[in-house]
Structures are given as C-alpha cells and as structure tokens.
Design a protein around this motif. Sequence first.
Motif, PDB file in Angstrom:
ATOM      1  N   PHE A 182       0.832  -1.197   0.000  1.00 33.18           N
ATOM      2  CA  PHE A 182       0.000   0.000   0.000  1.00 33.18           C
ATOM      3  C   PHE A 182       0.872   1.255   0.000  1.00 33.18           C
ATOM      4  CE2 PHE A 182      -2.742  -3.362   1.510  1.00 33.18           C
ATOM      5  CZ  PHE A 182      -3.879  -3.142   0.747  1.00 33.18           C
ATOM      6  N   ASP A 183       1.437   1.531  -1.184  1.00 32.40           N
ATOM      7  CA  ASP A 183       2.220   2.737  -1.417  1.00 32.40           C
ATOM      8  C   ASP A 183       2.160   3.049  -2.916  1.00 32.40           C
ATOM      9  OD1 ASP A 183       3.864   0.810  -2.534  1.00 32.40           O
ATOM     10  OD2 ASP A 183       5.536   1.139  -1.169  1.00 32.40           O
ATOM     11  N   ASP A 184       2.886   4.075  -3.330  1.00 28.76           N
ATOM     12  CA  ASP A 184       2.838   4.494  -4.728  1.00 28.76           C
ATOM     13  C   ASP A 184       3.285   3.382  -5.676  1.00 28.76           C
ATOM     14  OD1 ASP A 184       2.045   6.888  -3.666  1.00 28.76           O
ATOM     15  OD2 ASP A 184       3.885   7.973  -4.171  1.00 28.76           O
ATOM     16  N   GLN A 185       4.350   2.672  -5.325  1.00 27.86           N
ATOM     17  CA  GLN A 185       4.839   1.584  -6.175  1.00 27.86           C
ATOM     18  C   GLN A 185       3.829   0.451  -6.267  1.00 27.86           C
ATOM     19  OE1 GLN A 185       6.821   2.910  -3.691  1.00 27.86           O
ATOM     20  NE2 GLN A 185       8.048   4.186  -5.072  1.00 27.86           N
ATOM     21  N   GLY A 186       3.113   0.188  -5.175  1.00 24.94           N
ATOM     22  CA  GLY A 186       2.083  -0.846  -5.197  1.00 24.94           C
ATOM     23  C   GLY A 186       0.955  -0.497  -6.152  1.00 24.94           C
ATOM     24  N   CYS A 187       0.558   0.776  -6.165  1.00 27.99           N
ATOM     25  CA  CYS A 187      -0.496   1.212  -7.088  1.00 27.99           C
ATOM     26  C   CYS A 187      -0.026   1.130  -8.534  1.00 27.99           C
ATOM     27  CB  CYS A 187      -0.941   2.632  -6.752  1.00 27.99           C
ATOM     28  SG  CYS A 187      -1.954   2.720  -5.264  1.00 27.99           S
ATOM     29  N   GLN A 188       1.232   1.490  -8.760  1.00 23.23           N
ATOM     30  CA  GLN A 188       1.764   1.395 -10.116  1.00 23.23           C
ATOM     31  C   GLN A 188       1.840  -0.057 -10.575  1.00 23.23           C
ATOM     32  OE1 GLN A 188       5.437   3.616 -10.153  1.00 23.23           O
ATOM     33  NE2 GLN A 188       4.373   5.553  -9.896  1.00 23.23           N
ATOM     34  N   ALA A 189       2.243  -0.949  -9.679  1.00 28.34           N
ATOM     35  CA  ALA A 189       2.306  -2.373 -10.017  1.00 28.34           C
ATOM     36  C   ALA A 189       0.902  -2.936 -10.259  1.00 28.34           C
ATOM     37  CB  ALA A 189       3.006  -3.141  -8.899  1.00 28.34           C
ATOM     38  N   LEU A 190      -0.084  -2.471  -9.491  1.00 27.69           N
ATOM     39  CA  LEU A 190      -1.460  -2.928  -9.688  1.00 27.69           C
ATOM     40  C   LEU A 190      -1.968  -2.533 -11.069  1.00 27.69           C
ATOM     41  CD1 LEU A 190      -3.986  -4.286  -8.469  1.00 27.69           C
ATOM     42  CD2 LEU A 190      -4.678  -2.016  -7.660  1.00 27.69           C
ATOM     43  N   TRP A 191      -1.672  -1.295 -11.504  1.00 30.25           N
ATOM     44  CA  TRP A 191      -2.068  -0.854 -12.852  1.00 30.25           C
ATOM     45  C   TRP A 191      -1.436  -1.770 -13.897  1.00 30.25           C
ATOM     46  CZ3 TRP A 191      -5.296   2.923 -14.755  1.00 30.25           C
ATOM     47  CH2 TRP A 191      -5.206   3.174 -16.118  1.00 30.25           C
ATOM     48  N   GLN A 192      -0.166  -2.072 -13.717  1.00 27.04           N
ATOM     49  CA  GLN A 192       0.524  -2.921 -14.682  1.00 27.04           C
ATOM     50  C   GLN A 192      -0.098  -4.312 -14.710  1.00 27.04           C
ATOM     51  OE1 GLN A 192       2.747  -5.754 -14.580  1.00 27.04           O
ATOM     52  NE2 GLN A 192       2.997  -5.536 -16.779  1.00 27.04           N
ATOM     53  N   GLN A 193      -0.455  -4.838 -13.548  1.00 27.46           N
ATOM     54  CA  GLN A 193      -1.060  -6.164 -13.496  1.00 27.46           C
ATOM     55  C   GLN A 193      -2.426  -6.182 -14.176  1.00 27.46           C
ATOM     56  OE1 GLN A 193      -0.911  -6.710  -9.213  1.00 27.46           O
ATOM     57  NE2 GLN A 193       0.459  -8.464  -9.495  1.00 27.46           N
ATOM     58  N   LEU A 194      -3.244  -5.179 -13.894  1.00 23.02           N
ATOM     59  CA  LEU A 194      -4.609  -5.172 -14.420  1.00 23.02           C
ATOM     60  C   LEU A 194      -4.677  -4.766 -15.887  1.00 23.02           C
ATOM     61  CD1 LEU A 194      -6.491  -3.582 -11.405  1.00 23.02           C
ATOM     62  CD2 LEU A 194      -6.461  -5.992 -12.085  1.00 23.02           C
ATOM     63  N   MET A 195      -3.907  -3.760 -16.253  1.00 29.96           N
ATOM     64  CA  MET A 195      -4.008  -3.206 -17.601  1.00 29.96           C
ATOM     65  C   MET A 195      -3.013  -3.829 -18.569  1.00 29.96           C
ATOM     66  SD  MET A 195      -6.528  -1.222 -17.153  1.00 29.96           S
ATOM     67  CE  MET A 195      -6.632   0.020 -18.414  1.00 29.96           C
ATOM     68  N   ASN A 220      -7.922   5.050   1.323  1.00 33.31           N
ATOM     69  CA  ASN A 220      -7.498   3.751   0.808  1.00 33.31           C
ATOM     70  C   ASN A 220      -7.763   3.642  -0.692  1.00 33.31           C
ATOM     71  OD1 ASN A 220      -6.324   1.214   1.019  1.00 33.31           O
ATOM     72  ND2 ASN A 220      -8.295   0.210   1.365  1.00 33.31           N
ATOM     73  N   SER A 221      -7.105   4.503  -1.442  1.00 35.38           N
ATOM     74  CA  SER A 221      -7.330   4.525  -2.884  1.00 35.38           C
ATOM     75  C   SER A 221      -6.021   4.745  -3.635  1.00 35.38           C
ATOM     76  CB  SER A 221      -8.324   5.630  -3.249  1.00 35.38           C
ATOM     77  OG  SER A 221      -7.749   6.897  -3.010  1.00 35.38           O
ATOM     78  N   CYS A 222      -6.060   4.358  -4.892  1.00 41.16           N
ATOM     79  CA  CYS A 222      -4.972   4.633  -5.820  1.00 41.16           C
ATOM     80  C   CYS A 222      -5.458   5.688  -6.800  1.00 41.16           C
ATOM     81  CB  CYS A 222      -4.584   3.380  -6.601  1.00 41.16           C
ATOM     82  SG  CYS A 222      -3.769   2.108  -5.605  1.00 41.16           S
ATOM     83  N   ARG A 223      -4.601   6.635  -7.100  1.00 40.99           N
ATOM     84  CA  ARG A 223      -4.953   7.658  -8.092  1.00 40.99           C
ATOM     85  C   ARG A 223      -3.885   7.648  -9.172  1.00 40.99           C
ATOM     86  NH1 ARG A 223      -6.363  12.914  -5.605  1.00 40.99           N
ATOM     87  NH2 ARG A 223      -8.241  11.721  -5.127  1.00 40.99           N
ATOM     88  N   TYR A 224      -4.360   7.588 -10.406  1.00 39.96           N
ATOM     89  CA  TYR A 224      -3.480   7.575 -11.565  1.00 39.96           C
ATOM     90  C   TYR A 224      -3.655   8.904 -12.288  1.00 39.96           C
ATOM     91  CZ  TYR A 224      -3.592   2.706 -10.253  1.00 39.96           C
ATOM     92  OH  TYR A 224      -3.512   1.542  -9.534  1.00 39.96           O
TER      93      TYR A 224
END
Length: 164
Positions: A106-119, A137-141
């Motif tokens: 749950f940090d910036d790198q985690g959100c970036q990795a989640l985008w890569q996994q999903l998209m 508790n959110s990710c913002r792109y």
Amino acid sequence: MQSQQKAESDLLRVYGRLVSLTLILVILAVIGVNYFSTVPQLAVRNLELEHTRFLNVLAMVRSQWLSLGKPQQMRLNWEVFNEQSTNSEQTFVAMGVQGWPQPSQFDDQGCQALWQQLMGQDLAENTLMGAYFSKDNSCRYRSQNGDSIGYQLNSGRVIFLTSS
C-alpha cells in the motif's frame, strides 16, 4: 527603356513571391495553432478510453473472482506482445474481502504495479503516475495534464476527474 521595364517586371515578380510566401506562412500558422490546441483534448480522450478500459477490467476480474469461489488471490493471464516474440505472462493479484483487486503493497509503487497487473502495460507508456492515498485507501493515476483516474480499493469505485 526596356531595362527599366525588365527591372519593374522583376520587382513585381519578387513582390508576388513575397505575398505568396506570406500567405502560405499565415495559412500554416493557422493550421499549426489549431493542431496544437487540440493536443490536450486528445490526451483527455486517451485517458477517457483508459478509464473505460479500467472499468471493464475490474468488472471482469471481480466476475472471475465470484465464479472461482472468492479466492484471496487470482491468477491473471495477459498476453504481452514484445518485439521479438509473443508470450504469455501470468501474474497473481491479491483480492480484497469485497472482491476488488488490491496492490501488493500500500504505497505508490504498489499502485503502479497494480495498474501494470490489471491493464497489462506500464504506467510509463501512458505517462500516468500512480499514487496511494491512505486517507481513503485509494490509488490515483494522474496524467501530465492533471486529469486522473481514482480507484477506491475497498468499494471498487472508479472516478474520472478532469483538470478543466
């Protein structure tokens, strides 16, 4: 007298070329201004398409989560095309209690990795920056022009915000 007429005709020809060149430059300037004024609109449109794509991927992942009996993590099979060959990369994504994909950390790198996994693509390719907000508790792109896609990890809610 003929040299005088020849000089005048040469002068008129040069003057005509200058007028023609000036008109062409004015037309090109108008076209250039119109083109560069639409570039930010194209960037917004691209992020709108990514927003729609993100919603579809989340719905598909949640549906698959429900059909598999609500596992804590799921395997995602995305085809990754590179220049040399076509191969399939398998990744696991953590799933929340409500069935929404969660970042591994749950940090910036985690959100970036989640985008890569999903998209299936890195944020660098889209010029998006991922950021984690612990407050909700959110990710913002966020794109370079200030537009953003917000993903609330608890509820699966996705919000598209424009800067204008």
